[in-house]
Design an enzyme around this catalytic site. Structure first.
Site, PDB file in Angstrom:
ATOM      1  NE  ARG A 229      -4.100  -1.836   0.156  1.00  0.00           N
ATOM      2  CZ  ARG A 229      -4.131  -2.867  -0.677  1.00  0.00           C
ATOM      3  NH1 ARG A 229      -3.160  -3.030  -1.564  1.00  0.00           N
ATOM      4  NH2 ARG A 229      -5.116  -3.738  -0.639  1.00  0.00           N
ATOM      5  CD  GLU A 258      -1.718   3.689  -6.973  1.00  0.00           C
ATOM      6  OE1 GLU A 258      -2.674   3.168  -7.593  1.00  0.00           O
ATOM      7  OE2 GLU A 258      -0.952   3.040  -6.240  1.00  0.00           O
ATOM      8  CG  HIS A 275      -1.392  -0.389  -7.786  1.00  0.00           C
ATOM      9  ND1 HIS A 275      -1.995   0.384  -6.834  1.00  0.00           N
ATOM     10  CD2 HIS A 275      -1.524  -1.677  -7.359  1.00  0.00           C
ATOM     11  CE1 HIS A 275      -2.475  -0.383  -5.869  1.00  0.00           C
ATOM     12  NE2 HIS A 275      -2.201  -1.641  -6.168  1.00  0.00           N
TER      13      HIS A 275
END
Length: 300
Positions: A229, A258, A275
């Site tokens: 995370r 993001e 990611h």
């Protein structure tokens, strides 16, 4: 009237339409994410009225979002549920499900791939070769290195097994365990950071786990990976550690904001990926189908 389902992840069913087809065949009306990125709270509040279920990614599904919706089911396409206010969901009678096993292999393999690329400078040499430069860079081996895995759930334990094949000395940090788990020593975060040559984060979102004080505990020349995370690392503290040479290299796949375009993009000793921990064709299809099945069963 058909139940309406909002699809949160912008890449849902992009590689294989089967999960979306199954929802439609089961009588659901699909509402796709119109923004092509993670939905904001404001966008969720605007989209959710009239929606009965959501295939969720990492959207912030807090009490305010839920109270302004007609949600009956939240089916998370992924393992963690830190982005869902579980108490609010329970009080509002909203069922919450996840796909805890789906991303294990994909994320673990990415972790090891990033780690090897970092400690052998493979990414730097690849860039040099593409510029037709023959620049050899010295690296280090995993064999004998102390690797601290912070978070010893499904993914952490899978990474541990993979690293032990390289004869690394793996220790783990997890408040749920003590002593030894899977023949791996469980240490406090402080003790693990002091010993580790490599620190890998595989824990849930607990806020900033690594800041100035934690970086000071680490060995000079430590390597750091975060495939968990984005909020776990204080970015300013990491930059200070990189500039001072305390952290030799870092790999980051997740970010507090993001898409990421912040200052870490300017540090060549940092490997950044957008990611993609669960982004293999096998993993995506498995998770998406499981999330769809969970949602359909919850409505039944």
């Amino acid at each position: 009237m058909n139940n309406k389902v909002l699809i949160g992840p912008s890449t849902f069913a992009a590689l294989d339409s089967s999960p979306a087809d199954k929802l439609i065949d089961a009588g659901f009306e699909i509402v796709n994410n119109p923004f092509g990125r993670k939905l904001t709270v404001k966008e969720l509040i605007n989209l959710l009225p009239g929606i009965n279920g959501i295939i969720a990614g990492l959207e912030d599904l807090n009490r305010v979002v839920m109270e302004g919706s007609n949600l009956r089911v939240i089916s998370r396409c992924g393992s963690g549920l830190s982005n869902v206010d579980l108490k609010a969901a329970e009080s509002l009678g909203i069922k919450v499900l996840s796909t805890p096993d789906g991303p294990t292999t994909s994320v673990a393999e990415l972790t090891v791939g990033l780690l090897l690329s970092m400690i052998r400078s493979l990414y730097k040499m690849n860039m040099s070769m593409h510029q037709r430069k023959w620049n050899k860079q010295i690296g280090i081996q995993l064999n004998g290195k102390v690797v601290a895995i912070v978070g010893f759930g499904r993914i952490g334990r899978k990474v541990c097994r993979l690293l032990k094949a390289f004869e690394a000395d793996v220790v783990a940090v997890d408040p749920s365990f003590s002593g030894e788990v899977d023949n791996t020593r469980i240490l406090s975060l402080e003790d693990a950071l002091k010993k580790a040559d490599i620190v890998i984060l595989h824990c849930s979102d607990v806020g900033a786990l690594l800041g100035e004080d934690e970086f000071k505990l680490m060995k000079k020349g430590v390597y750091l990976l975060n495939v968990a995370r984005g909020n776990l690392i204080d970015e300013t503290s990491l930059i200070h550690a990189l500039e001072g040479g305390h952290v030799a290299g870092a790999c980051l796949d997740t970010f507090a904001d993001e898409p990421y375009n912040g200052p870490l993009c300017d540090y060549e000793q940092v490997i950044l990926t957008p990611h993609v921990g669960s982004y293999t064709s096998e993993c995506r299809l498995m998770m998406e189908m499981e999330a769809v099945n969970n949602l359909i069963e919850a409505f039944e």
